[in-house]
Every structure is written in structure tokens, then in C-alpha cells.
Design a protein around this motif. Structure first.
Motif: not given
Length: 228
Positions: A130-143, A169-179
Motif C-alpha cells: 500500500g501507499v503511505v502519505g503525509a502532509v506538513c506535520h503529518g510526517y511525525c506519524g512516520l517517525l 516563521l510561524a512563531g511556534v519554535d518555542k512551543l513545539v516539543p521537538f525539531n
């Protein structure tokens, strides 16, 4: 018989670092994909890490993200009901699906990576061809998804996803739990991003399709549909 695709959304409604700061599903990343998959005659089902309600990211309900597709979904009680009662991973038989597609929003950083149920489904769908897809932060699901041989699904794969530059640029780099950009590279992925932030960019590597940001949702879904 139509191909069937499982769409993954979040259950989280706030940042752990600041509970007063809301987050959730980035609506257009769901609706653009849903519209395209529907146009291609695909059967769709929505799942989340915990099942039940998927809250909306408030910033996705503002211009320019709140477009015709998102407005139409939010104004349709039948479609909004799909986000009030999503399936849980334990309800899903991966053999019933030809693809899995992870939507984004910063909320997914908190509940996608640790979901063993989603990892199981993703591994089984991929290993069954099958196919695995992810958009934007969705690739966190593949980590943290591993294959049956113990290797990371993303190891050696070309992919993209929301970049650290876009977090800043979105101004959330201090809020997200990881890079997540750095973490996916640590898993052995060949990460790339567009020259300019927030422009559409989608990468296909075999049966793995990833999009960089909200503006990439249509392109990413179109490429997933083409593989199906």
C-alpha cells in the motif's frame, strides 16, 4: 472495487508547553485531500490515535488557510460529525485499506509519534504493497514506525515535511516539543525542502508520498491518488 484510504487526524487541542495555547487539526490539510480522494472515487475513513473527537486548529480557520474547501466542510454538519467520532486504531483492520494518509497541524506532534496502533497499521499497509502519505506535520506519524525487520520505515527514503525554518516563521519554535526536521534525519531519512518557505512541495519515493506544508496538501493528495 474502489481503493480505500485511511485518513489520520489528531485528538490534541493544546500545546503541552502552554495549555492556554490551542492547536488541533489543520482543517484544509484534511479537506483538500478528502476532496481529491473523493473526486478519484476512493473510499475514505478517518482514524485518530485515541478515537473520538478531533479538534480544529484555530489558525487554520483564518485567511488564507480558511478557503472554500475548509469553509464548505465546517459548514456541513454531516462532515463535521466525521471529526466528532473518529475510529481508534484498534477498530482498524489494515487489510481493508490500500493507503494511509497523515494530516497535520502542530497537535500531531504530541499524539502521532507515540501511537503504536498507528505504527502497526502503517507498517502493515506498506508491507502489503500500500501507499503511505503525509502532509506538513503529518510526517511525525512516520517517525517511529518500523518495518518487520526492525528498520525505520523512513530510513533511506526521500521525503519532506514542515521545516524548522517554517516553525520559526510561524512563531511556534518555542512551543513545539521537538525539531521534527532534525529527528526525521536522525531516523535516516533523506529530507529536503523547497527553496522558499510555505510554497507547495511534494516528494514521492516509491510508495511514500510527503508534502511540506499546508500549501502542499492538494499536490500531495493528487500524487497519492495517482499511485492508487
Amino acid at each position: 472495487m474502489s481503493a480505500r484510504i485511511l485518513i489520520v487526524v489528531t485528538n490534541v487541542d493544546h500545546y503541552e508547553a502552554d495549555p492556554s495555547h490551542p492547536t488541533g487539526l489543520w482543517l484544509s490539510e484534511l479537506t483538500h485531500a478528502y476532496d481529491i480522494f473523493e473526486k478519484h472515487g476512493l473510499e475514505q475513513k478517518i482514524v485518530s490515535p485515541a478515537g473520538g473527537k478531533s479538534p480544529l486548529e484555530p489558525r487554520s480557520l483564518r485567511f488564507p488557510n480558511y478557503d472554500k474547501s475548509a469553509k464548505s466542510w465546517q459548514g456541513d454538519p454531516t462532515r463535521m460529525a466525521l471529526l466528532d467520532d473518529t475510529a481508534g486504531p484498534e477498530e482498524i483492520d489494515s487489510a481493508d485499506y490500500d493507503a494511509i494518509y497523515f494530516t497535520g497541524g502542530h497537535a500531531v506532534m504530541f499524539d502521532f509519534p507515540g501511537s503504536e496502533g498507528l505504527q502497526r497499521i502503517t507498517r502493515e499497509i506498506f508491507e502489503h504493497g500500500g501507499v503511505v502519505g503525509a502532509v506538513c506535520h503529518g510526517y511525525c506519524g512516520l517517525l517511529d514506525t518500523t518495518l518487520s525487520d526492525g528498520s525505520y520505515l523512513v530510513a533511506g527514503r526521500s521525503l519532506t515535511g514542515f521545516s524548522w525554518r517554517e516553525e520559526v516563521l510561524a512563531g511556534v519554535d518555542k512551543l513545539v516539543p521537538f525539531n521534527v526536521e532534525e529527528r526525521i534525519k536522525e531516523r535516516g531519512a533523506r529530507y529536503s525542502k523547497a527553496l522558499l518557505p510555505f510554497v507547495s512541495n511534494a516528494v514521492v519515493d516509491g510508495r511514500i508520498v510527503t508534502g511540506q506544508n499546508p500549501g502542499s496538501a492538494k499536490e500531495t493528495a493528487t500524487k497519492v491518488a495517482a499511485l492508487l
